[in-house]
Design an enzyme around this catalytic site. Structure first.
Site, PDB file in Angstrom:
ATOM      1  CE  LYS A  44       5.067   5.645  -1.392  1.00  0.00           C
ATOM      2  NZ  LYS A  44       6.245   5.238  -0.577  1.00  0.00           N
ATOM      3  N   GLY A  45      -0.438   1.827  -2.771  1.00  0.00           N
ATOM      4  CA  GLY A  45      -0.803   0.398  -2.700  1.00  0.00           C
ATOM      5  C   GLY A  45      -1.445  -0.185  -3.944  1.00  0.00           C
ATOM      6  CD  GLU A 100      -7.806   2.098  -1.918  1.00  0.00           C
ATOM      7  OE1 GLU A 100      -6.677   2.029  -2.441  1.00  0.00           O
ATOM      8  OE2 GLU A 100      -8.081   2.867  -0.982  1.00  0.00           O
ATOM      9  CG  ASP A 101      -4.434  -0.877  -1.688  1.00  0.00           C
ATOM     10  OD1 ASP A 101      -5.441  -0.224  -1.332  1.00  0.00           O
ATOM     11  OD2 ASP A 101      -3.324  -0.742  -1.135  1.00  0.00           O
ATOM     12  CG  ASP A 104      -9.305  -2.172   7.170  1.00  0.00           C
ATOM     13  OD1 ASP A 104     -10.102  -3.041   7.554  1.00  0.00           O
ATOM     14  OD2 ASP A 104      -8.352  -1.771   7.874  1.00  0.00           O
ATOM     15  CE  LYS A 132      -8.003  -5.548   6.049  1.00  0.00           C
ATOM     16  NZ  LYS A 132      -6.864  -5.458   6.997  1.00  0.00           N
ATOM     17  CB  VAL A 154      -3.323  -8.916   3.162  1.00  0.00           C
ATOM     18  CG1 VAL A 154      -4.146 -10.063   3.706  1.00  0.00           C
ATOM     19  CG2 VAL A 154      -4.227  -7.756   2.769  1.00  0.00           C
ATOM     20  NE  ARG A 166       4.574   0.381  -1.083  1.00  0.00           N
ATOM     21  CZ  ARG A 166       3.455   0.828  -0.509  1.00  0.00           C
ATOM     22  NH1 ARG A 166       2.295   0.301  -0.845  1.00  0.00           N
ATOM     23  NH2 ARG A 166       3.483   1.785   0.382  1.00  0.00           N
TER      24      ARG A 166
HETATM   25  P1  5GP Z   1      -9.467   2.211   5.051  1.00  0.00           P
HETATM   26  O1  5GP Z   1      -9.526   3.693   5.007  1.00  0.00           O
HETATM   27  O2  5GP Z   1     -10.546   1.535   4.215  1.00  0.00           O
HETATM   28  O3  5GP Z   1      -9.485   1.701   6.471  1.00  0.00           O
HETATM   29  O4  5GP Z   1      -8.074   1.769   4.545  1.00  0.00           O
HETATM   30  C1  5GP Z   1      -7.677   1.865   3.243  1.00  0.00           C
HETATM   31  C2  5GP Z   1      -6.184   1.850   3.112  1.00  0.00           C
HETATM   32  O5  5GP Z   1      -5.563   1.284   4.261  1.00  0.00           O
HETATM   33  C3  5GP Z   1      -5.774   0.981   1.956  1.00  0.00           C
HETATM   34  O6  5GP Z   1      -5.702   1.724   0.794  1.00  0.00           O
HETATM   35  C4  5GP Z   1      -4.428   0.462   2.419  1.00  0.00           C
HETATM   36  O7  5GP Z   1      -3.440   1.394   2.069  1.00  0.00           O
HETATM   37  C5  5GP Z   1      -4.533   0.410   3.913  1.00  0.00           C
HETATM   38  N1  5GP Z   1      -4.873  -0.944   4.411  1.00  0.00           N
HETATM   39  C6  5GP Z   1      -6.016  -1.380   4.950  1.00  0.00           C
HETATM   40  N2  5GP Z   1      -5.963  -2.684   5.269  1.00  0.00           N
HETATM   41  C7  5GP Z   1      -4.720  -3.087   4.907  1.00  0.00           C
HETATM   42  C8  5GP Z   1      -4.043  -4.351   4.941  1.00  0.00           C
HETATM   43  O8  5GP Z   1      -4.545  -5.407   5.379  1.00  0.00           O
HETATM   44  N3  5GP Z   1      -2.778  -4.355   4.458  1.00  0.00           N
HETATM   45  C9  5GP Z   1      -2.159  -3.244   3.972  1.00  0.00           C
HETATM   46  N4  5GP Z   1      -0.928  -3.381   3.528  1.00  0.00           N
HETATM   47  N5  5GP Z   1      -2.764  -2.051   3.910  1.00  0.00           N
HETATM   48  C10 5GP Z   1      -4.036  -1.978   4.361  1.00  0.00           C
END
Ligand code: 5GP
Length: 177
Positions: A44-45, A100-101, A104, A132, A154, A166
């Site tokens: 949803k982000g 994508e939002d 990470d 990040k 964040v 959100r």
């Molecule tokens: P990844 O798989 O790259 O670790 O994470 C991706 C997903 O984790 C993003 O689409 C998001 O939903 C969530 N996410 C990662 N870091 C953050 C953050 O700092 N804040 C929030 N709200 N969601 C995050």
């Protein structure tokens, strides 16, 4: 004007976000000129970013939605990615832009890119508002990147903490300690 989120410290203002989103949209418009582009919102982000971005893409795009989860209600990735809602149309032979939002660890996007590649799109690229890099586990190419940020959790502009925040129009730091 936000009054309910006084504990959220602004990191990227609404004005900065809007400027960046416009720039990204203009670049995407140039790069995909003459191509059949499907913009995929990762729910949803990404929903707020996606809605703003596609209105800066001056092309006859189509849109689709996919929902994955890896976090549950936790603030750190479980590393276990699941599809909760798949795309509604086949992507074979189409140019796909995943929107994508935040990237990470990269685990979510790596999973999605690998999955969608098996469906034989004409091309597959990623656009992310935030990146990040400090937590990187999987190296995923981000062709369109908004802002690189330090290792904060964040919220705002679509990003949540346990489903809240959100609807803040800026990106801010959620107090985790
Ligand atoms: P990844 O798989 O790259 O670790 O994470 C991706 C997903 O984790 C993003 O689409 C998001 O939903 C969530 N996410 C990662 N870091 C953050 C953050 O700092 N804040 C929030 N709200 N969601 C995050």
């Amino acid at each position: 004007m936000v009054t309910f989120a006084k504990d959220i410290k602004e990191l990227i203002s609404s004005k900065e976000i809007q400027k960046k989103v416009k720039e990204l949209g203009e670049q995407i418009t140039k790069d995909y000129h003459g191509k059949e582009l499907v913009c995929v919102c990762i729910l949803k982000g990404s929903v707020i970013f996606f809605s703003d971005l596609i209105r800066h893409i001056d092309l006859p795009i189509t849109i689709d939605f996919i929902r994955v989860s890896s976090y549950g209600n936790e603030l750190t990735s479980s590393g276990d990615v699941r599809i909760n809602k798949d795309l509604s149309s086949p992507v074979k032979g189409k140019h796909i832009l995943l929107i994508e939002d935040i990237v990470d660890t990269g685990i979510t996007l790596d999973f999605l890119v690998e999955l969608l590649r098996t469906r034989e799109p004409a091309s597959l690229k990623v656009c992310s508002l935030l990146h990040k890099p400090s937590n990187k586990v999987k190296d995923v190419e981000i062709s369109y990147k908004g802002f690189t940020i330090d290792n904060h959790y964040v919220v705002g502009y679509g990003l949540d903490a346990a489903e809240k925040y959100r609807n803040i129009n800026f990106v801010g730091i959620y107090p985790t300690a």
